[in-house]
Design a protein around this motif. Structure first.
Motif, short mmCIF file in Angstrom:
data_model
loop_
_atom_site.label_atom_id
_atom_site.label_comp_id
_atom_site.label_asym_id
_atom_site.label_seq_id
_atom_site.Cartn_x
_atom_site.Cartn_y
_atom_site.Cartn_z
N PHE A 56 76.34 12.03 -28.33
CA PHE A 56 75.28 11.72 -27.78
C PHE A 56 75.93 9.98 -27.21
O PHE A 56 75.88 8.76 -27.32
CB PHE A 56 73.92 11.37 -29.02
CG PHE A 56 73.65 12.28 -29.26
CD1 PHE A 56 71.92 12.86 -28.35
CD2 PHE A 56 73.68 12.87 -30.08
CE1 PHE A 56 71.21 13.76 -28.64
CE2 PHE A 56 72.42 13.53 -30.79
CZ PHE A 56 71.60 14.46 -30.13
N SER A 57 75.33 9.60 -25.76
CA SER A 57 75.18 8.73 -25.19
C SER A 57 74.21 7.72 -25.64
O SER A 57 73.32 7.45 -26.66
CB SER A 57 74.79 8.88 -24.16
OG SER A 57 74.01 7.40 -22.82
N PRO A 58 74.77 6.63 -26.12
CA PRO A 58 73.78 5.09 -26.64
C PRO A 58 72.80 4.78 -26.19
O PRO A 58 72.30 3.97 -26.45
CB PRO A 58 75.15 4.29 -27.26
CG PRO A 58 75.52 4.39 -26.24
CD PRO A 58 76.35 6.32 -25.56
N SER A 86 71.68 10.87 -32.47
CA SER A 86 71.42 10.18 -31.42
C SER A 86 70.48 8.45 -31.85
O SER A 86 69.77 8.46 -33.31
CB SER A 86 70.36 10.46 -30.59
OG SER A 86 69.77 9.70 -29.48
N GLN A 87 71.53 7.82 -31.04
CA GLN A 87 71.32 5.78 -31.34
C GLN A 87 69.04 5.76 -30.74
O GLN A 87 68.77 4.93 -31.64
CB GLN A 87 71.99 5.12 -31.07
CG GLN A 87 73.58 5.42 -31.58
CD GLN A 87 74.24 3.80 -31.26
OE1 GLN A 87 74.19 3.26 -30.35
NE2 GLN A 87 76.02 4.92 -30.93
N SER A 122 69.82 9.33 -24.81
CA SER A 122 69.57 10.48 -25.76
C SER A 122 69.31 12.10 -24.57
O SER A 122 69.09 12.81 -25.55
CB SER A 122 68.10 10.86 -26.28
OG SER A 122 67.22 10.58 -25.59
N ASN A 123 69.59 12.23 -23.93
CA ASN A 123 69.64 13.36 -22.93
C ASN A 123 70.54 13.95 -22.65
O ASN A 123 70.62 15.24 -22.08
CB ASN A 123 68.35 13.63 -22.09
CG ASN A 123 66.68 13.84 -22.48
OD1 ASN A 123 67.12 14.69 -23.71
ND2 ASN A 123 66.12 13.19 -22.15
N LEU A 124 71.80 13.04 -23.29
CA LEU A 124 72.94 13.29 -22.55
C LEU A 124 73.97 12.81 -23.21
O LEU A 124 73.84 11.59 -24.72
CB LEU A 124 73.01 11.41 -21.35
CG LEU A 124 74.74 11.77 -20.55
CD1 LEU A 124 74.81 12.95 -18.88
CD2 LEU A 124 74.80 9.89 -19.69
N ARG A 152 67.46 13.87 -33.90
CA ARG A 152 68.23 14.22 -33.49
C ARG A 152 69.75 14.44 -33.68
O ARG A 152 70.31 13.34 -33.47
CB ARG A 152 68.72 14.52 -31.62
CG ARG A 152 66.71 14.67 -30.43
CD ARG A 152 66.79 14.17 -29.40
NE ARG A 152 67.06 15.41 -29.04
CZ ARG A 152 66.55 15.33 -27.10
NH1 ARG A 152 66.62 14.11 -26.74
NH2 ARG A 152 66.71 16.34 -26.24
N ILE A 153 69.58 15.58 -33.92
CA ILE A 153 71.38 15.83 -34.64
C ILE A 153 71.97 16.51 -33.29
O ILE A 153 71.74 17.73 -32.76
CB ILE A 153 71.56 16.11 -35.86
CG1 ILE A 153 70.37 15.16 -36.69
CG2 ILE A 153 72.81 16.18 -36.13
CD1 ILE A 153 70.78 15.58 -38.24
N LEU A 154 73.22 16.40 -32.86
CA LEU A 154 74.37 17.11 -32.17
C LEU A 154 75.64 17.65 -33.29
O LEU A 154 75.77 17.10 -34.21
CB LEU A 154 74.78 16.08 -31.26
CG LEU A 154 75.82 17.13 -30.19
CD1 LEU A 154 74.18 18.03 -29.62
CD2 LEU A 154 75.56 16.17 -29.51
N SER A 155 75.83 19.09 -33.14
CA SER A 155 76.63 19.25 -33.78
C SER A 155 78.16 20.00 -33.20
O SER A 155 77.46 21.20 -32.43
CB SER A 155 76.67 19.85 -35.39
OG SER A 155 75.88 21.25 -34.89
#
Length: 188
Positions: free
Chosen positions: A56-58, A15-16, A61-63, A21-24
């Motif tokens: 992640f949306s730039p 997440s920028q 951070s929740n989208l 937070r990391i998404l995989s």
């Protein structure tokens, strides 16, 4: 090191807005949300097919969005994981890349030789059907179609990349050994 996926992890994004937070996304059909201060994932989204790409949306951070082998992209608010906010359905093959373009637009790439531009504020939606939907009468919506479709590059079997710029340029590789550039305002 995070070890919860049962199959290959295809895609990761940091997440920028919140670099902890990391998404995989994985071939096991799951999207995992990780926090750098924790060993275990903090949330899991159960997809319907192999997850090929996540972002992640730039701006928020929740989208998040992810693309899958069921030819769709799913937009979620991480504060409410019961069902997606939007299901973007128009590709005819696997969605290989997804990228946010500003706050309300999204670009998806597929092995169907297309890039598609989506307006996340579009009201051109229908409720998800019972046979393809989520339980408990959720209010997920399938977006009927993209704002624009870009064609010209060749992408039928390999993931060839996708990059976007803040000023609306899109670029992707191609299986014909070329790089293609488009602009968000011009269909090709």
């Amino acid at each position: 090191e995070y070890e919860e996926h049962k199959k290959r992890a295809w895609s990761v994004d940091i997440s920028q807005k919140d670099p902890n937070r990391i998404l995989s996304g994985s071939d096991d059909g799951t999207v995992k949300l990780w926090h750098t201060a924790q060993e275990a994932s903090v949330a899991t989204i159960l997809g319907k097919a192999n997850v090929c790409c996540v972002q992640f949306s730039p701006m928020n951070s929740n989208l998040v969005v992810f693309g899958t082998a069921d030819y769709k992209s799913y937009v979620y608010d991480l504060r409410s994981l019961k069902a997606p906010l939007k299901v973007l359905s128009c590709h005819k093959k696997t969605v290989s890349y997804v990228r946010f373009l500003g706050e309300n637009k999204l670009v998806s790439a597929s092995t169907d030789n297309t890039l598609r531009l989506w307006d996340l504020n579009s009201s051109d939606t229908v409720p998800e059907s019972a046979d393809g939907g989520w339980a408990n009468g959720n209010n997920s919506h399938i977006t009927i179609g993209p704002t624009l479709t870009y064609r010209g590059h060749v992408n039928e079997k390999n993931f060839v990349g996708l990059s976007i710029s803040e000023d609306g340029y899109l670029a992707c590789g191609s299986e014909d050994n070329k790089v293609y550039s488009y602009h968000q305002s011009l269909p090709w």
